[in-house]
Design a protein around this motif. Structure first.
Motif, short mmCIF file in Angstrom:
data_model
loop_
_atom_site.label_atom_id
_atom_site.label_comp_id
_atom_site.label_asym_id
_atom_site.label_seq_id
_atom_site.Cartn_x
_atom_site.Cartn_y
_atom_site.Cartn_z
N ARG A 234 27.03 2.99 17.54
CA ARG A 234 27.73 1.89 17.13
C ARG A 234 27.97 0.72 18.41
NH1 ARG A 234 28.08 0.74 11.98
NH2 ARG A 234 29.90 -0.53 12.17
N GLU A 235 28.11 1.45 19.44
CA GLU A 235 28.27 0.51 20.81
C GLU A 235 26.87 0.08 21.26
OE1 GLU A 235 30.58 -1.18 23.41
OE2 GLU A 235 31.20 -0.26 21.64
N LEU A 236 25.60 1.20 21.12
CA LEU A 236 24.66 0.84 21.48
C LEU A 236 23.82 -0.24 20.83
CD1 LEU A 236 22.39 1.44 23.60
CD2 LEU A 236 21.78 3.44 22.33
N HIS A 237 24.37 -0.36 19.34
CA HIS A 237 23.35 -1.27 18.41
C HIS A 237 23.77 -2.62 18.74
CE1 HIS A 237 26.81 -2.40 16.03
NE2 HIS A 237 26.10 -3.25 15.49
N VAL B 11 18.90 4.29 16.85
CA VAL B 11 18.83 4.62 15.59
C VAL B 11 20.28 4.89 14.93
CG1 VAL B 11 18.03 6.45 14.17
CG2 VAL B 11 16.73 5.85 15.92
N LEU B 12 20.58 4.08 13.84
CA LEU B 12 21.88 4.27 13.03
C LEU B 12 22.01 5.43 12.24
CD1 LEU B 12 23.31 0.70 12.49
CD2 LEU B 12 23.63 1.97 14.44
N GLY B 13 22.77 6.21 12.14
CA GLY B 13 23.04 7.49 11.42
C GLY B 13 24.49 7.49 10.91
N LEU C 241 16.64 -2.21 16.38
CA LEU C 241 17.53 -0.98 15.71
C LEU C 241 16.90 -0.48 14.29
CD1 LEU C 241 21.35 -1.97 14.72
CD2 LEU C 241 19.49 -1.25 13.05
N PHE C 242 16.78 0.75 14.40
CA PHE C 242 16.25 1.59 13.03
C PHE C 242 17.30 2.08 12.42
CE2 PHE C 242 13.27 1.79 16.92
CZ PHE C 242 12.11 1.40 16.23
N ALA C 243 17.12 1.80 11.03
CA ALA C 243 18.24 2.32 10.10
C ALA C 243 17.50 2.46 8.67
CB ALA C 243 19.46 1.41 10.02
N PRO C 244 18.20 3.40 7.80
CA PRO C 244 17.66 3.33 6.45
C PRO C 244 17.93 2.02 5.63
CG PRO C 244 19.02 5.24 7.03
CD PRO C 244 19.23 4.37 8.05
N TYR C 245 17.24 2.08 4.46
CA TYR C 245 17.37 0.52 3.87
C TYR C 245 18.99 0.07 3.65
CZ TYR C 245 12.35 0.98 2.45
OH TYR C 245 11.18 1.22 2.63
N ILE D 85 18.13 10.27 16.31
CA ILE D 85 19.35 11.03 15.96
C ILE D 85 19.73 12.38 16.69
CG2 ILE D 85 20.73 11.92 14.39
CD1 ILE D 85 19.96 9.67 12.61
N GLU D 86 18.69 13.33 16.70
CA GLU D 86 18.94 14.54 17.63
C GLU D 86 19.06 14.34 18.88
OE1 GLU D 86 16.81 13.87 15.18
OE2 GLU D 86 16.90 15.33 13.70
N ASP D 87 18.31 13.31 19.49
CA ASP D 87 18.55 13.16 21.18
C ASP D 87 20.07 12.55 21.34
OD1 ASP D 87 15.89 13.67 21.75
OD2 ASP D 87 15.36 11.77 20.73
#
Length: 810
Positions: A233-236, A125-127, A242-246, A214-216
């Motif tokens: 950023r490395e994991l993506h 998850v990208l945050g 991949l999960f992310a906002p629009y 994200i909490e994890d």
């Protein structure tokens, strides 16, 4: 766990699937197999997200195994050491899945659904840096910047893009941050957080094999030390999904920062009913007077700082002249905007999109000079940031908003996109918050009317399939027409679905209410909605709905202006020294009004939830705007919805003008057609808040006579259409709606053509100049019905007891 064979793909599903769920998964797989785009509508409560995940991951698994940590490590020779991180070890040619939704809270729900499946792809998850930060110095900036609270900073981030001034400051601090070590006894080192995140991923290739939010990631960072932001950023780079906002994929700046192979990838927009407006917002800009004045002040500060540095170094500041030119240009722009002739404050000043080049050309801001101006703005931002660091201040640089504006206007070094825009200048009285109270304040806007501009890059990137899904996409024709993802295809979205619901007819009440309690017609068109009679009639109707509907009631208006006008009327309207309409509404339900300011919205929701629990009233009523900020309500928070339509004049005029120029070339959507379909989509989004799951029930009240037209009903979500009934008299609405909620939606509403009572009741004849109707009232409803009638002097009524349990034919 059941397994279903769908278009040759084995799909593992955690439950016995409904027919509508199988149909949905079939359409998803069809889109993926045929490498085409899809518009998929499935009502809330039908398991849309779970179906989407299972179908997509089953198809992806059929092409090859997921990139788990074990798979990545197997690429290395057994027993050998390698300095190559999982992200550098090379990805397969299998397609990536980019799953986007509107907010991180919605993504959190998606992750919970993923945990319910048997699929375990490598995921991330990208945050934002703020959400993932564990560094005390940077966290202090988030919590203390500009005096904002932590809560409001979350909303500032949500509405700002990757290129915003706030994020630029954070980027500067984050890059300087160094590793502090795990645990409570943090020891500073010279290694950057990014370097340590890469090292951590080498030693822990299994991270992301199990669903984590994200909490994890933050917990991993606090326990073992690596920066969660840089880990993500490395994991993506190696993730299967991949999960992310629009905005992470729509914003060009952030999209370029992602190390993704877009070719043949799968791009999913969940909850996509807001995608159209988000895309147009991303491609538009507004420059209010207060922001322009702040930019002028910051340019002056840059001049002063440059002069001071030149004196300290006894040399010439290379940027001094550029900063002076920047300030002079901004002063000329301020004067140019002030000189724009505005004939009507209500309508403002409007010109075609290419006019922006004429306006800026007068200031010598052109395609040739814009890059140098953007470079000067960037230099100014760095200078101001350095000054903030020296003074330990937390001010925000506003000049960088000019870079965003110029990049939008002069994108791709061309002007072809300008035809999809309109220049607009609006004048209002400035507020105290702007520092210009009492003075006229003007806003220069460049509004985009083609949301497809923000998405057209995906076709050039070679994206395999784009899936747009939501509980409310209908009517689909206008939605597909506006996005225009692939202009070279005869039909941009060949795969489409309007799914039915899993509920029974007894769980929903949907009715068109053409007239109010006194017989005055409900029509919220521009001509009628400002009349006192309309506002009073609507208010009296809502008094009745507040009395009947249990728990939460949502009332949607076409605009904030209409909302304010109606509430103002209700607070000042009463009958013969009796209570006002507003007081009568408040007697039954505690009212909450949606604020215009986004920053105040969370407080209004909190207030609404609190009033729902107040036992001194029968719930609460939330007054909101169609396509406004109201979030999804659960069960009793939105037991019934009262809706009208939406009005957007400027976009309608734009489409009419475009239609005249393109009608000979291709089929176009006229302004009137777009307006009607936008109104219907706003309605569909509002009514989608009623039924939240298969055991839920609720009512939809269409308070506008135009919803009785077949052409209007055909654009309402397909699952609702069979349940809609048109009532000619308000008394019939009150009676059937009362019956529906009395039985908790457990049985189908009785046909008014044949009403049969089981218990001894009362005959009631209600009449006015508009006509009369006859009803039979059960004993429990007599008291409040008489109270309702006594409020309306234009109504006469006759009441007498029924003799037997006879059948009454009206």
């Amino acid at each position: 766990m059941p397994t279903y064979k769908i278009r040759g793909i084995d799909v593992d599903f955690p439950f016995e699937a409904y027919d509508c769920q199988l149909l949905y998964m079939e359409k998803v797989i069809q889109s993926l197999q045929e490498r085409c785009n899809a518009l998929l509508e499935s009502p809330t409560g039908t398991g849309k997200t779970l179906c989407l995940l299972c179908a997509t991951l089953a198809w992806r698994k059929s092409l090859g195994g997921f990139s788990t940590g074990m798979n990545v490590r197997s690429n290395q020779k057994e027993g050998s050491e390698s300095d190559v991180s999982p992200s550098q070890s090379g990805r397969s040619n299998l397609p990536s899945i980019i799953y986007t939704s509107r907010t991180h809270s919605q993504i959190r729900q998606v992750i919970q659904e993923l945990k319910r499946t048997c699929y375990r792809p490598k995921m991330v998850v990208l945050g934002s840096r703020e959400q993932l930060c564990i560094h005390d110095e940077v966290i202090f900036f988030y919590h203390g910047a500009c005096g904002y609270t932590h809560l409001s900073m979350q909303y500032i981030y949500h509405f700002s893009g990757w290129n915003s001034d706030f994020n630029s400051k954070v980027y500067y601090l984050c890059e300087k941050a160094t590793y502090l070590g795990p645990g409570p006894h943090q020891t500073p080192t010279t290694k950057t957080m990014g370097f340590l995140a890469t090292e951590y991923m080498k030693k822990n290739p299994h991270l992301g094999d199990e669903p984590l939010d994200i909490e994890d990631l933050v917990k991993v960072g606090r326990r073992f030390g690596p920066c969660p932001y840089y880990v993500s950023r490395e994991l993506h780079k190696v993730a299967d999904i991949l999960f992310a906002p629009y905005n992470y994929v729509i914003d060009r700046g952030y999209r370029k920062s992602l190390s993704l192979d877009w070719n043949n990838s799968i791009l999913i927009f969940d909850e996509a009913h807001n995608l159209e407006s988000l895309c147009t917002d991303a491609a538009s800009f507004e420059l209010p007077s207060w922001l322009l004045k702040t930019c002028i002040s910051e340019a002056k500060n840059c001049i002063d700082l440059s002069v001071a540095r030149r004196e300290e170094s006894n040399g010439k500041s290379r940027n001094l002249d550029n900063f002076a030119i920047l300030r002079a240009l901004l002063l000329k722009l301020e004067k140019r905007i002030a000189e724009v002739p505005i004939q009507s404050k209500e309508l403002g000043f409007t010109r075609p999109g290419p006019y922006i080049y004429e306006l800026l050309g007068d200031l010598n801001i052109t395609h040739e000079t814009a890059p140098k101006l953007i470079e000067t703005v960037d230099d100014a931002a760095v200078l101001l940031e350095e000054d903030n660091q020296q003074k330990a201040t937390r001010t925000t640089c506003r000049l960088e908003s000019l870079s965003d504006m110029l990049n939008i206007i002069f994108r791709d070094k061309g002007t072809a996109h300008a035809k999809f825009y309109r220049v607009h200048v609006q004048e209002v009285e400035a507020s105290a918050a702007d520092g210009l109270k009492g003075k006229p304040s003007r806003t220069l806007s460049w509004w985009c009317f083609n949301p497809g501009l923000a998405l057209e890059a995906f076709s050039r990137l070679g994206v395999g399939s784009v899936i747009l899904t939501s509980g409310t996409l209908s009517p689909m024709d206008s939605f597909a027409h506006e996005l225009k993802l692939m202009s070279y295809l005869p039909r941009e979205f060949p795969v489409r679905l309007e799914n039915p619901h899993v509920i029974t007819p007894s769980q929903i009440w949907a009715g068109v209410v053409p007239v109010g309690p006194s017989g005055f017609s409900f029509n919220s068109s521009y001509r009628n909605r400002d009349s006192v009679e309309y506002k009073q009639e609507l208010g009296n109707a809502i008094v009745n709905f507040a009395r009947i509907v249990p728990d939460g009631l949502l009332v949607f208006f076409p605009s904030y202006y209409s909302l304010d006008q109606c509430i103002g009327c209700w607070k000042n309207t009463s009958h013969a020294n009796s209570a006002t309409i507003w007081e009568r509404i408040s007697k039954h339900k505690k009212p909450v009004v949606e604020p215009r300011q986004s920053s105040l919205f969370p407080l209004s929701i909190e207030d609404y939830m609190s009033k729902l629990k107040d036992t001194s009233a029968s719930g609460a009523v939330f007054f909101a705007v169609c396509r406004g900020k109201v979030l999804s309500m659960s069960t009793d928070q939105g037991r019934a919805v009262v809706i009208t339509v939406i009005m957007v004049r400027l976009k309608r005029e734009y489409l009419d003008q475009e239609g005249q120029s393109l009608s000979q070339v291709c089929k176009v959507l006229t302004g009137e057609e777009w307006y009607n379909q936008q109104a219907s989509r706003a309605v569909n989004q509002a009514v989608g808040r009623v039924i939240r799951h298969r055991h839920d029930y609720g009512a939809i009240v269409f308070c506008d006579e135009r919803f009785a037209y077949p052409s209007r009903q055909s654009q309402i979500s397909q699952w609702i259409q069979p349940h809609i009934k048109c009532y000619s008299k308000f008394g019939d609405v009150v009676f059937t709606l009362t019956q529906f909620f009395r039985d908790g939606g457990a049985w189908q509403s009785t046909d008014l053509k044949s009403i049969k009572t089981e218990n001894r009741g009362w005959w009631l004849v209600v009449g006015s100049e508009a006509g009369s109707s006859t009803l039979i009232l059960p004993p429990w409803s007599v008291k409040w019905t008489l109270e309702m009638l006594l409020w309306h002097t234009a109504i006469f009524f006759v009441l007498w007891p029924s003799i037997d349990n006879s059948k009454l034919v009206l």
